[in-house]
Scaffold this motif. Sequence first.
Motif, mmCIF file in Angstrom:
data_model
loop_
_atom_site.group_PDB
_atom_site.id
_atom_site.type_symbol
_atom_site.label_atom_id
_atom_site.label_comp_id
_atom_site.label_asym_id
_atom_site.label_seq_id
_atom_site.Cartn_x
_atom_site.Cartn_y
_atom_site.Cartn_z
ATOM 1 N N ASP A 1 30.614 -49.382 32.957
ATOM 2 C CA ASP A 1 31.697 -50.041 33.689
ATOM 3 C C ASP A 1 32.419 -49.003 34.552
ATOM 4 N N ARG B 1 37.011 -50.126 25.895
ATOM 5 C CA ARG B 1 36.192 -51.012 25.071
ATOM 6 C C ARG B 1 35.137 -50.258 24.284
ATOM 7 N N CYS B 2 34.797 -49.058 24.733
ATOM 8 C CA CYS B 2 33.750 -48.273 24.064
ATOM 9 C C CYS B 2 34.342 -47.105 23.280
ATOM 10 N N CYS C 1 35.153 -45.931 28.413
ATOM 11 C CA CYS C 1 36.267 -46.832 28.663
ATOM 12 C C CYS C 1 36.893 -47.262 27.340
ATOM 13 N N ASP D 1 30.628 -50.117 15.691
ATOM 14 C CA ASP D 1 31.390 -51.188 15.064
ATOM 15 C C ASP D 1 30.584 -51.752 13.896
ATOM 16 N N THR E 1 31.934 -45.634 20.588
ATOM 17 C CA THR E 1 31.248 -46.560 19.698
ATOM 18 C C THR E 1 29.760 -46.236 19.530
ATOM 19 N N CYS F 1 28.796 -47.799 28.679
ATOM 20 C CA CYS F 1 28.461 -49.127 29.204
ATOM 21 C C CYS F 1 28.349 -49.166 30.728
#
Length: 222
Positions: free
Chosen positions: A37, A117-118, A115, A132, A127, A35
Amino acid sequence: MAETDTLWFSNNHRDYSNQSGNDAGFEFEFYCQRCNDTWRSGFEPYRAARAAGWIRRAANMAHGATSSIGWDVANGVDGLVESGWHKARDASFKEAIVSAETHFNRCGRCSSYVCARCYSPERGLCTNCAPDLAAEVESARTHGLVDAATMRARDVGATMAAEVDVTTQKQLVCLACGHETHGAKFCPECGAKQSPEDRACGGCGSKVPAGSKFCPECGDSQ
């Protein structure tokens, strides 16, 4: 930490270190390879460069900026700063890597650093490699909706096309002024009619196409 650890995050970091000046120091930015980030290590001053700046200024004040002594002092401290730069930078980078490890995870399949979140800790995969399920289902539903609506729109367009005149030749450029008409019956620029009736040649009586300046049969001027 082993020497080979400095190779970690080799493809997803940016080096914002500065070797000289008042803002000399080390700072590294790491980013998620999914992503994008980012996380920064925080600025660490390169104290040798700052001390060299103070020594250089003191020497210039004592002996003058153009004096040979001032030049010798400046060259000497610059050499010390340069010789110690790479070692200090490597040490700072190692510390930054240790901190970055707590913010990023390495995917067990594609080896990307991502990160939290991924990353799926249960699967040990990012991911991208382990999407997901709920998100994929919703995405598929939306794509299916768009595809179906597009097909229906094409069917409607095909029905509407039956009412379009595709056999009559359209005049795209005005016969009088040369302005684009987009197939209109009258020129939007000068108002000239774009499909006048064919007329007979005054010389030979042959049919002369609309807009012709000369008869195509005998060459008489129209």
